[in-house]
Write a protein that holds these residues in place. Structure first.
Motif, PDB file in Angstrom:
ATOM      1  N   LEU A 184      -2.049  14.736   1.336  1.00  0.00           N
ATOM      2  CA  LEU A 184      -3.092  13.295   1.304  1.00  0.00           C
ATOM      3  C   LEU A 184      -1.966  12.272   0.460  1.00  0.00           C
ATOM      4  CD1 LEU A 184      -6.591  14.184   0.326  1.00  0.00           C
ATOM      5  CD2 LEU A 184      -5.624  14.010   2.607  1.00  0.00           C
ATOM      6  N   TYR A 185      -1.463  12.499  -0.493  1.00  0.00           N
ATOM      7  CA  TYR A 185      -0.462  11.628  -1.065  1.00  0.00           C
ATOM      8  C   TYR A 185       0.732  11.377  -0.200  1.00  0.00           C
ATOM      9  CZ  TYR A 185       3.082   9.994  -4.514  1.00  0.00           C
ATOM     10  OH  TYR A 185       4.130   9.116  -5.162  1.00  0.00           O
ATOM     11  N   ARG A 187       0.977  11.372   2.928  1.00  0.00           N
ATOM     12  CA  ARG A 187       0.359  10.677   4.161  1.00  0.00           C
ATOM     13  C   ARG A 187       0.073   9.296   3.843  1.00  0.00           C
ATOM     14  NH1 ARG A 187      -0.882   7.790   7.236  1.00  0.00           N
ATOM     15  NH2 ARG A 187      -2.369   7.767   9.196  1.00  0.00           N
ATOM     16  N   THR A 188      -0.247   8.907   2.528  1.00  0.00           N
ATOM     17  CA  THR A 188      -0.522   7.471   2.095  1.00  0.00           C
ATOM     18  C   THR A 188       0.535   6.641   1.552  1.00  0.00           C
ATOM     19  OG1 THR A 188      -1.912   8.238  -0.070  1.00  0.00           O
ATOM     20  CG2 THR A 188      -3.386   8.051   2.257  1.00  0.00           C
TER      21      THR A 188
END
Length: 403
Positions: A184-185, A187-188
């Motif tokens: 998630l990190y 990805r963002t």
């Protein structure tokens, strides 16, 4: 003002890329090293010998080239970010399943499958981080990136010290599933590599042809990485068992010693990584190897707990000091079109060739004793490595853009 804003944005992007690579390698290493602290526990759980559990570490190491090939090709064709996210999710799921293994055969298969994920993470994460790093900071950031490996070892020691005594071995592996959140990190926060966009290969065949064209250099890197693996795994993997058999040190104290050793590794990786930025990659690595060579008598033959602790700290400062230069050294030597594949595949083929290290050292210790086996193995390794580096090449501060 526009240039300032652009530089600030680039700096932020490089920090996120290095952090992503560092965290990925840290968590990957944690998932590998938890087994090192569970040799006796797993042997008892599955009703097999400790040698059989040592074999599972060989299976993990031997499968890593397949991961480097798969994820490296994906990284050179489709970018660094998505393959890195997929890799992190993959090895996290496998680690979770290891905690549910009902028998030794299942556990062995899962550890082999984990090797594919472990093999893919380093090459993709290192290329993303080094391509994003400012040229003047590559050395120290390379050291920080590679220090994720000893920090993963340190966290595994903490897990063995805290989770294992209270909740058993299965939750130790379940904790290893948490790295999936890193996707998630990435990805963002982590942007795609600009250097990859500028030098993107049009086909998978072009990536493979690039490696084939540089086959002499690639072969040299594989040999170099083989002996680097002898260096690291030869001083780390059986070390907790060495402390138990030779020094009769309890599990809790052994975990503390490994923690201290890995703190030394982090210090060494950063110091010698920065030294390589000043003196050159090869000289930085040789200086670290010299430290490791000088400390072998203390590391292998030190008497009493204080000397053992000092020897462990200094040995890993030297070993990981040399390793701290590897991410930048291999990426600078690799062609742009194959930078996702070439460093990682050389790295992991080295581990394939060196994968019997634990089995060899464990066999040698039966004939010569643990101290002579470990010390003799590492003296030979360091001497060969120093020669390879002295006669080798480097591409210090190579420009990654518009190659």
């Amino acid at each position: 003002m526009a240039n300032f804003s652009s530089d600030k944005t680039a700096g932020t992007a490089s920090h996120h890329a290095v952090l992503a690579g560092f965290l990925g390698w840290t968590l990957d290493a944690f998932d590998f090293f938890v087994v090192i602290f569970l040799f006796d526990t797993l042997a008892h759980q599955f009703g097999v010998t400790k040698k059989d559990i040592v074999l599972t570490t060989w299976a993990t190491l031997a499968m890593r080239p397949f991961g480097a090939l798969l994820f490296g090709l994906l990284a050179d064709r489709y970018g660094r970010r998505v393959p890195l996210m997929a890799n992190v999710v993959y090895f996290s799921v496998i680690e979770l399943l290891c905690g549910f293994a009902p028998n030794f055969t299942t556990f062995l298969i899962l550890r082999a499958l984990f090797g594919i994920g472990m093999g893919g993470e380093w090459g993709v994460g290192a290329s993303l981080a080094m391509e994003a790093a400012p040229k003047r900071l590559r050395g120290i950031l390379s050291g920080l990136l590679q220090s994720g490996y000893p920090i993963g070892n340190l966290l595994a020691a903490l897990a063995a010290k805290t989770i294992l005594p209270h909740w058993g071995w299965r939750p130790v592996f379940w904790v290893g599933a948490l790295p999936a959140l890193l996707a998630l990190y990435i990805r963002t926060k982590v942007p795609e590599s600009t250097a990859w966009k500028e030098n993107r290969a049009e086909t998978t065949g072009q990536v493979l042809r690039t490696v084939g064209r540089d086959w002499k250099l690639f072969s040299y890197l594989v040999v170099l990485m083989t002996f680097m693996m002898f260096l690291s795994h030869g001083t780390q993997d059986l070390y907790p068992d060495f402390l138990k058999e030779v020094h009769k040190i309890s599990d809790s104290v052994r975990a503390n010693i490994v923690i201290v050793a890995n703190l030394g590794a982090v210090v060494g990786a950063v110091i010698f990584g920065q030294l390589s930025q000043i003196a050159g990659r090869r000289k930085g690595m040789v200086a670290a190897l010299l430290l490791a060579l000088c400390v072998i008598p203390l590391w292998a033959y030190g008497k009493g707990l204080p000397l053992v602790v000092v020897g462990a700290f200094l040995m890993q400062a030297g070993v990981q000091g040399a390793w701290g230069v590897i991410p930048v050294h291999l990426n600078e030597l690799s062609a742009a079109a194959a930078r996702g594949l070439m460093p990682g595949l050389a790295y992991q083929l080295g581990i394939l060739i060196a994968s019997p290290t634990n089995l060899i050292q464990y066999a040698l210790h039966g004939h010569f004793g643990y101290q002579k086996a470990l010390a003799g193995f590492e003296v030979c390794t360091i001497l060969v490595l120093s020669l390879l580096l002295w006669r080798g090449i480097e591409a210090h501060n190579k420009n990654f853009h518009h190659e």
